[in-house]
Design an enzyme around this catalytic site. Structure first.
Site, PDB file in Angstrom:
ATOM      1  N   LYS A  77       4.353   2.447  -1.376  1.00  0.00           N
ATOM      2  CA  LYS A  77       3.557   1.984  -2.491  1.00  0.00           C
ATOM      3  C   LYS A  77       3.967   2.742  -3.755  1.00  0.00           C
ATOM      4  CE  LYS A  77      -0.813   1.384  -2.180  1.00  0.00           C
ATOM      5  NZ  LYS A  77      -0.624   0.138  -2.958  1.00  0.00           N
ATOM      6  N   LYS A 117       7.226  -8.689   2.367  1.00  0.00           N
ATOM      7  CA  LYS A 117       7.116  -7.232   2.287  1.00  0.00           C
ATOM      8  C   LYS A 117       7.256  -6.543   3.648  1.00  0.00           C
ATOM      9  CE  LYS A 117       6.285  -7.646  -2.089  1.00  0.00           C
ATOM     10  NZ  LYS A 117       4.991  -7.320  -2.668  1.00  0.00           N
ATOM     11  N   THR A 147      -4.007  -1.556  -7.064  1.00  0.00           N
ATOM     12  CA  THR A 147      -3.281  -1.877  -8.290  1.00  0.00           C
ATOM     13  C   THR A 147      -2.049  -2.703  -7.949  1.00  0.00           C
ATOM     14  OG1 THR A 147      -4.043   0.069  -9.501  1.00  0.00           O
ATOM     15  CG2 THR A 147      -1.945  -0.879 -10.190  1.00  0.00           C
ATOM     16  N   GLY A 148      -1.702  -3.628  -8.838  1.00  0.00           N
ATOM     17  CA  GLY A 148      -0.512  -4.454  -8.641  1.00  0.00           C
ATOM     18  C   GLY A 148      -0.863  -5.921  -8.690  1.00  0.00           C
ATOM     19  N   GLY A 172      -2.445  -3.579  -2.275  1.00  0.00           N
ATOM     20  CA  GLY A 172      -1.182  -4.192  -1.899  1.00  0.00           C
ATOM     21  C   GLY A 172      -0.206  -3.152  -1.384  1.00  0.00           C
ATOM     22  N   GLU A 231      -3.950   5.656  -5.934  1.00  0.00           N
ATOM     23  CA  GLU A 231      -4.054   4.772  -4.776  1.00  0.00           C
ATOM     24  C   GLU A 231      -4.188   5.570  -3.488  1.00  0.00           C
ATOM     25  OE1 GLU A 231      -1.599   0.774  -6.160  1.00  0.00           O
ATOM     26  OE2 GLU A 231      -0.489   2.494  -5.398  1.00  0.00           O
ATOM     27  N   GLY A 250       3.815  -0.246  -8.866  1.00  0.00           N
ATOM     28  CA  GLY A 250       3.020  -0.439 -10.075  1.00  0.00           C
ATOM     29  C   GLY A 250       2.703   0.848 -10.809  1.00  0.00           C
TER      30      GLY A 250
END
Length: 260
Positions: free
Chosen positions: A102, A129, A33-34, A90, A111, A105
């Site tokens: 993480k 990052k 996700t993201g 991501g 995740e 999002g």
């Protein structure tokens, strides 16, 4: 007329394109996700169309599932899929050990569940990052709504004894109301500045009553694909210690990004 993409967008897409080259016919995949994961879903759908891959996908959020379905990918639940071959996702931060932060999002719980139910996790990201020490990006912690203020107070008290620079825990908002995850929970964002011992912090946070999970991913990520604005990609595999370099050619941006 070609779309004017930012260097960051091009870097994310380059990483996504390289990562989907790892996908093989018949695989069961976890879809992250993201914003970077969204590039991956588009690149994956493109491979399915061009190469006729037969894939079964598990999404880590409702919005990823919706995008994947709209692009023609087969999406099922994790329970239906069982164990996964690969998850591509991501990250908000990563260090040299491929420890991650993480959850920016808001999907950290799903995740982490999906990533740990996979033979391999590959992170796609841009070079911004990468950090020497985690903690500049706020660490997300998912908490149940009942008694969330007590969970926040206990979390802040715990942080005073951890190897971190800051101890503030803020409730994530969505406009004027609290942000709510797909599982119906709240998120506390911890402004830590620096995380000296991620493993110790992760274990301690998950002992706080009301905490469901935290955004530290430790010993989960197997490889990282780093994209650059000029199409260069670097892939690091932590198990083998290998580092590979190549360049992605953007042949037709109008076609690639027409659905954005």
């Amino acid at each position: 007329m070609s779309l004017q993409l930012t260097p960051i967008d091009r870097a994310k897409y380059a990483a996504a394109r390289r990562a989907v080259d790892l996908v093989e016919d018949g695989m069961k995949l976890g879809l992250g996700t993201g914003s970077t994961a969204a590039w991956m879903v588009r690149a994956l759908a493109e491979r399915v169309r061009e190469d006729g891959l037969r894939l079964t996908c598990v999404a880590t959020s409702a919005r990823t599932g919706q995008l994947a379905t709209e692009l023609g990918l087969k999406v099922v639940t994790l329970d239906e899929a069982g164990w996964l071959d690969l998850t591509i996702d991501g990250a908000d931060e990563f260090d040299t050990d491929l420890t991650l932060i993480k959850g920016g999002g808001g999907a950290l719980l799903m995740e982490k569940i999906v990533a740990t139910a996979s033979d391999r996790m590959v992170v796609i990201t841009d070079a911004s990052k990468e950090v020497k020490t985690l903690g500049h990006f706020p660490l997300p912690v998912e908490v149940i709504r009942f008694g969330w203020q007590s969970s926040r107070m206990l979390t802040e008290e715990l942080l005073s004894a951890m190897d971190v620079m800051g101890t503030q825990a803020a409730l994530r908002m969505n406009g004027e109301t609290p942000f709510v995850t797909d599982e119906g929970n709240y998120i506390l964002d911890l402004a830590l500045g620096r995380i000296g011992n991620p493993r110790q912090l992760s274990l301690a946070l998950n002992q706080v009553p009301g905490v469901v999970e935290n955004g530290l991913f430790i010993d989960i990520c197997d490889a990282v694909v780093i994209g650059f604005g000029d199409g260069r990609v670097e892939m690091r595999d932590i198990a083998s210690g290998s580092v590979e370099h190549e360049k992605i050619v953007f042949e037709d941006e109008d076609n690639i990004f027409r659905d954005i």
